[in-house]
Enzyme design. Sequence first.
Site, PDB file in Angstrom:
ATOM      1  N   TYR A 179      13.024   4.095   3.006  1.00  0.00           N
ATOM      2  CA  TYR A 179      13.564   3.080   3.901  1.00  0.00           C
ATOM      3  C   TYR A 179      12.567   1.997   4.296  1.00  0.00           C
ATOM      4  O   TYR A 179      12.919   1.097   5.048  1.00  0.00           O
ATOM      5  CB  TYR A 179      14.098   3.741   5.173  1.00  0.00           C
ATOM      6  N   ALA A 180      11.343   2.083   3.838  1.00  0.00           N
ATOM      7  CA  ALA A 180      10.348   1.107   4.279  1.00  0.00           C
ATOM      8  C   ALA A 180       9.312   0.845   3.199  1.00  0.00           C
ATOM      9  O   ALA A 180       9.034   1.698   2.359  1.00  0.00           O
ATOM     10  CB  ALA A 180       9.650   1.600   5.545  1.00  0.00           C
ATOM     11  N   VAL A 181       8.774  -0.364   3.248  1.00  0.00           N
ATOM     12  CA  VAL A 181       7.637  -0.741   2.415  1.00  0.00           C
ATOM     13  C   VAL A 181       6.513  -1.138   3.363  1.00  0.00           C
ATOM     14  O   VAL A 181       6.753  -1.814   4.373  1.00  0.00           O
ATOM     15  CB  VAL A 181       7.979  -1.922   1.482  1.00  0.00           C
ATOM     16  N   LYS A 218       5.037  -3.102   8.281  1.00  0.00           N
ATOM     17  CA  LYS A 218       6.120  -2.215   7.848  1.00  0.00           C
ATOM     18  C   LYS A 218       7.406  -3.018   7.769  1.00  0.00           C
ATOM     19  O   LYS A 218       7.906  -3.514   8.781  1.00  0.00           O
ATOM     20  CB  LYS A 218       6.325  -1.068   8.845  1.00  0.00           C
ATOM     21  N   VAL A 225       0.816  -1.217   0.000  1.00  0.00           N
ATOM     22  CA  VAL A 225       0.000   0.000   0.000  1.00  0.00           C
ATOM     23  C   VAL A 225       0.848   1.264   0.000  1.00  0.00           C
ATOM     24  O   VAL A 225       0.325   2.367  -0.140  1.00  0.00           O
ATOM     25  CB  VAL A 225      -0.987   0.033   1.197  1.00  0.00           C
ATOM     26  N   GLY A 226       2.163   1.125   0.135  1.00  0.00           N
ATOM     27  CA  GLY A 226       3.007   2.320   0.097  1.00  0.00           C
ATOM     28  C   GLY A 226       4.469   1.955   0.200  1.00  0.00           C
ATOM     29  O   GLY A 226       4.828   0.892   0.705  1.00  0.00           O
ATOM     30  N   GLU A 227       5.320   2.845  -0.301  1.00  0.00           N
ATOM     31  CA  GLU A 227       6.757   2.618  -0.221  1.00  0.00           C
ATOM     32  C   GLU A 227       7.469   3.941  -0.051  1.00  0.00           C
ATOM     33  O   GLU A 227       7.189   4.910  -0.762  1.00  0.00           O
ATOM     34  CB  GLU A 227       7.271   1.907  -1.472  1.00  0.00           C
ATOM     35  N   GLY A 228       8.379   3.994   0.914  1.00  0.00           N
ATOM     36  CA  GLY A 228       9.219   5.161   1.126  1.00  0.00           C
ATOM     37  C   GLY A 228      10.664   4.797   0.880  1.00  0.00           C
ATOM     38  O   GLY A 228      10.981   3.719   0.367  1.00  0.00           O
ATOM     39  N   ASP A 235       4.954  15.284  16.643  1.00  0.00           N
ATOM     40  CA  ASP A 235       4.491  15.396  15.255  1.00  0.00           C
ATOM     41  C   ASP A 235       2.981  15.211  15.175  1.00  0.00           C
ATOM     42  O   ASP A 235       2.470  14.509  14.300  1.00  0.00           O
ATOM     43  CB  ASP A 235       5.193  14.390  14.347  1.00  0.00           C
TER      44      ASP A 235
END
Length: 335
Positions: free
Chosen positions: A22-24, A40, A17-20, A133
């Site tokens: 340093y993480a999927v 994660k 559902v998402g990828e950055g 945050d």
Amino acid sequence: MDIEKSDKWTYVKERKVGEGTYAVVFLGRQKETNRRVAIKKIKVGQFKDGIDISALREIKFLRESRHDNVIELVDVFSTKSNLNIILEFLDSDLEMLIKDKFIVFQPAHIKSWMVMLLRGLHHIHSRFILHRDLKPNNLLISSDGVLKLADFGLSRDFGTPSHMSHQVITRWYRPPELFMGCRSYGTGVDMWSVGCIFAELMLRTPYLPGESDLDQLNVIFRALGTPEPEVIKSMQQLPNYVEMKHIPPPNGGMEALFSAAGHEEIDLLKMMLDYNPYRRPTAQQALEHHYFSALPKPTHPSLLPRKGGEEGIKHVSSDLQRQNNFPMRANIKFV
């Protein structure tokens, strides 16, 4: 930090559902219970010194912060190439609701979200954890309407004087003392963020949307007026203090902008957005404010408006891609 060992086959990945950087993040299920979870997978090899500090912080603080209004850390386990953090899956957040103009916010809805936000915040503050945050898209919503604090990647403990970073909290929700370089602070920084979120719930748009760090201070001063001389004197001791020309509060004050709000809402908002961080209420003091005991009573979470499903999953994915980093992100009765 010791990482608990877990059988990786306990969880089934369904889809990404998402990828950055340093993480999927995957949507998955816990085999035994069929419970939906967020998985994660942090790419350990990306960090020459081991695991990203924000990942370790998230694990540490979520372990210490089990509460109805804090996202649940379900499990943690490692493989040769990944650290896997298993979280309860929540497919909606407060930002989604604020932006959906087809949803009408009633005063009792806003009060309910504020109660849950402050309860979760009081819980982590009582464990000497600052979130650092808080913003609408880090406040996730469960399928039964419960609001939960999430994304503890910038959190840290506090209590004894220490040299903390002032480059935390998303700009629109960051208090003025951090822009001026304050490195010794407490719960007041989170309470300023809560005030900004409270204002956004009433306005249905961000209250203090600065375009840069310098512009952010100007936006704050135009909205609230410049600080009183006593506060300016203390600000002058901060390393990044900048001279400011006097700006009076806008005509009519907050009451003019928040025309639909009552006296109780305005009073609580002013307390949270006090320039002096030591005068801002704690989360518990805010929960004891007469705003929460006055009518209407807060709506029960199960009766609050919500979004989710496929739209929520897409929102989680786009939010992570926008960040492009790890991580994603009182005794009051409901009626």
